[in-house]
Scaffold this motif. Structure first.
Motif, mmCIF file in Angstrom:
data_model
loop_
_atom_site.group_PDB
_atom_site.id
_atom_site.type_symbol
_atom_site.label_atom_id
_atom_site.label_comp_id
_atom_site.label_asym_id
_atom_site.label_seq_id
_atom_site.Cartn_x
_atom_site.Cartn_y
_atom_site.Cartn_z
ATOM 1 N N ASP A 108 0.787 -1.296 0.007
ATOM 2 C CA ASP A 108 -0.156 0.159 -0.053
ATOM 3 C C ASP A 108 0.905 1.332 0.148
ATOM 4 O O ASP A 108 0.390 2.247 -0.694
ATOM 5 C CB ASP A 108 -0.857 -0.035 1.327
ATOM 6 C CG ASP A 108 -2.045 -1.187 1.185
ATOM 7 O OD1 ASP A 108 -2.217 -1.550 0.115
ATOM 8 O OD2 ASP A 108 -2.628 -1.236 2.176
ATOM 9 N N ARG A 109 1.949 1.247 0.771
ATOM 10 C CA ARG A 109 2.822 2.311 0.870
ATOM 11 C C ARG A 109 3.507 2.456 -0.680
ATOM 12 O O ARG A 109 3.577 3.574 -0.964
ATOM 13 C CB ARG A 109 3.823 2.057 1.960
ATOM 14 C CG ARG A 109 4.480 3.218 2.631
ATOM 15 C CD ARG A 109 5.527 2.907 3.498
ATOM 16 N NE ARG A 109 4.990 2.055 4.555
ATOM 17 C CZ ARG A 109 5.539 0.722 4.941
ATOM 18 N NH1 ARG A 109 6.703 0.307 4.234
ATOM 19 N NH2 ARG A 109 4.968 -0.146 5.888
ATOM 20 N N VAL A 110 3.926 1.560 -1.255
ATOM 21 C CA VAL A 110 4.426 1.609 -2.675
ATOM 22 C C VAL A 110 3.450 2.091 -3.483
ATOM 23 O O VAL A 110 3.648 3.165 -4.371
ATOM 24 C CB VAL A 110 4.994 0.429 -3.196
ATOM 25 C CG1 VAL A 110 5.281 0.426 -4.529
ATOM 26 C CG2 VAL A 110 6.224 0.001 -2.167
ATOM 27 N N THR A 111 2.086 1.660 -3.474
ATOM 28 C CA THR A 111 1.006 2.182 -4.531
ATOM 29 C C THR A 111 0.712 3.718 -4.052
ATOM 30 O O THR A 111 0.551 4.392 -4.661
ATOM 31 C CB THR A 111 -0.116 1.244 -4.208
ATOM 32 O OG1 THR A 111 0.178 -0.176 -4.300
ATOM 33 C CG2 THR A 111 -1.276 1.859 -5.063
ATOM 34 N N GLN A 112 0.748 3.827 -2.909
ATOM 35 C CA GLN A 112 0.293 5.069 -2.479
ATOM 36 C C GLN A 112 1.566 6.388 -2.923
ATOM 37 O O GLN A 112 1.079 7.335 -3.255
ATOM 38 C CB GLN A 112 0.223 5.381 -1.004
ATOM 39 C CG GLN A 112 -0.141 6.803 -0.527
ATOM 40 C CD GLN A 112 -0.271 6.872 1.209
ATOM 41 O OE1 GLN A 112 0.234 6.160 1.665
ATOM 42 N NE2 GLN A 112 -1.169 7.347 1.589
ATOM 43 N N GLU A 113 2.633 5.994 -3.108
ATOM 44 C CA GLU A 113 3.987 6.727 -3.567
ATOM 45 C C GLU A 113 3.851 6.998 -5.171
ATOM 46 O O GLU A 113 3.873 8.130 -5.334
ATOM 47 C CB GLU A 113 5.274 6.238 -3.065
ATOM 48 C CG GLU A 113 6.259 7.075 -3.313
ATOM 49 C CD GLU A 113 6.562 8.363 -2.984
ATOM 50 O OE1 GLU A 113 6.804 9.161 -3.721
ATOM 51 O OE2 GLU A 113 5.970 8.649 -1.647
ATOM 52 N N GLN A 114 3.411 5.814 -5.429
ATOM 53 C CA GLN A 114 3.257 6.067 -6.989
ATOM 54 C C GLN A 114 2.049 6.604 -7.318
ATOM 55 O O GLN A 114 2.233 7.525 -8.325
ATOM 56 C CB GLN A 114 2.919 4.465 -7.558
ATOM 57 C CG GLN A 114 4.145 3.613 -7.482
ATOM 58 C CD GLN A 114 3.963 2.329 -8.073
ATOM 59 O OE1 GLN A 114 3.032 1.750 -8.086
ATOM 60 N NE2 GLN A 114 4.997 1.435 -8.252
ATOM 61 N N ASP A 115 0.984 6.851 -6.682
ATOM 62 C CA ASP A 115 -0.159 7.546 -6.913
ATOM 63 C C ASP A 115 0.167 9.171 -6.607
ATOM 64 O O ASP A 115 -0.267 9.917 -7.302
ATOM 65 C CB ASP A 115 -1.433 7.023 -5.962
ATOM 66 C CG ASP A 115 -1.945 5.754 -6.161
ATOM 67 O OD1 ASP A 115 -1.621 5.338 -7.434
ATOM 68 O OD2 ASP A 115 -3.011 5.172 -5.552
ATOM 69 N N ARG A 116 0.881 9.230 -5.642
ATOM 70 C CA ARG A 116 1.320 10.617 -5.224
ATOM 71 C C ARG A 116 2.255 11.180 -6.446
ATOM 72 O O ARG A 116 1.976 12.265 -6.832
ATOM 73 C CB ARG A 116 2.046 10.778 -3.952
ATOM 74 C CG ARG A 116 2.493 12.143 -3.242
ATOM 75 C CD ARG A 116 2.977 12.017 -1.914
ATOM 76 N NE ARG A 116 2.195 11.301 -0.950
ATOM 77 C CZ ARG A 116 2.638 10.249 -0.319
ATOM 78 N NH1 ARG A 116 3.786 9.734 -0.423
ATOM 79 N NH2 ARG A 116 1.812 9.887 0.467
ATOM 80 N N GLU A 117 2.869 10.525 -6.844
ATOM 81 C CA GLU A 117 3.882 10.900 -7.982
ATOM 82 C C GLU A 117 2.994 11.188 -9.466
ATOM 83 O O GLU A 117 3.295 12.232 -9.966
ATOM 84 C CB GLU A 117 4.953 9.777 -8.200
ATOM 85 C CG GLU A 117 6.162 9.776 -7.276
ATOM 86 C CD GLU A 117 7.034 8.417 -7.467
ATOM 87 O OE1 GLU A 117 6.914 7.925 -8.628
ATOM 88 O OE2 GLU A 117 7.965 8.296 -6.843
ATOM 89 N N GLN A 118 2.135 10.301 -9.484
ATOM 90 C CA GLN A 118 1.202 10.295 -10.596
ATOM 91 C C GLN A 118 0.537 11.691 -10.422
ATOM 92 O O GLN A 118 0.139 12.531 -11.554
ATOM 93 C CB GLN A 118 0.506 8.996 -10.858
ATOM 94 C CG GLN A 118 -0.525 9.256 -12.235
ATOM 95 C CD GLN A 118 -1.213 7.939 -12.258
ATOM 96 O OE1 GLN A 118 -1.212 7.169 -11.267
ATOM 97 N NE2 GLN A 118 -1.980 7.868 -13.200
#
Length: 181
Positions: A108-118
């Motif tokens: 979830d942390r990785v997905t959240q970071e990717q979402d934040r970057e996107q």
């Protein structure tokens, strides 16, 4: 000198760490494999199938130890052995569930970071597009629009029509205007 002693004396290769008896014949478990097992176990424990089978197991245990003759019973009334089995199952289940939760939190942390970057990229793109639209609006302020061109052409057409119609009207009266238009 043996092969092992030869490896110990070589300075161009890293030394093996740990005790020799641990290295020999002992396989290391891949943490990802164990993590996948823990997630599968936790996922199974959260299903109705697990609850149904656990209920059948406990009911069978209770029926066997209450309804069979005393000579066949292996866990008398306080059901201490059943309590021990359930405690053992819970003691293994809790860490496996926690491990599965930790792995899910990491994903979830990785997905959240990717979402934040996107989201940041999308925000930057929107700002760029807003600036481009603003510059296009400024540039369009200096460009003649279709309606403006039509009105100018209509005005020119009406002026030409007036000039062409003007001499015919004057010739009909018999007077010619000496000044050119």
């Amino acid at each position: 000198m043996s092969d092992r002693d030869d490896r110990r004396l070589r300075l161009d290769q890293p030394r093996e760490t740990g005790r020799g008896w641990r290295r020999q014949g002992r396989r290391r478990m891949d943490p990802e494999t164990f993590g996948r097992f823990a997630e599968g176990f936790a996922r199974f424990m959260g299903t109705a199938t697990f609850i149904a089978w656990m209920t059948v197991f406990v009911a069978a245990w209770l029926f066997w130890n209450t309804l069979t003759p005393e000579s066949l019973r292996f866990d008398p009334f306080p059901f201490i052995f059943l309590t021990l089995m359930l405690s053992l199952q819970a003691s293994y289940a809790a860490p496996l569930i926690l491990l599965a939760q930790n792995r899910q939190e990491a994903r979830d942390r990785v997905t959240q970071e990717q979402d934040r970057e996107q989201t940041a990229r999308a925000h930057a793109d929107m700002q760029f597009l807003a600036r481009e639209v603003a510059s296009l609006r400024l540039a369009l302020g200096e460009v003649a629009t279709r309606d403006f061109m039509r009105s100018e052409l209509r005005g020119l057409v009406s002026d030409i029509e007036e000039r062409l119609a003007g001499p015919e009207d004057e010739q009909a009266d018999g007077q010619v205007d000496p000044t050119p238009r």
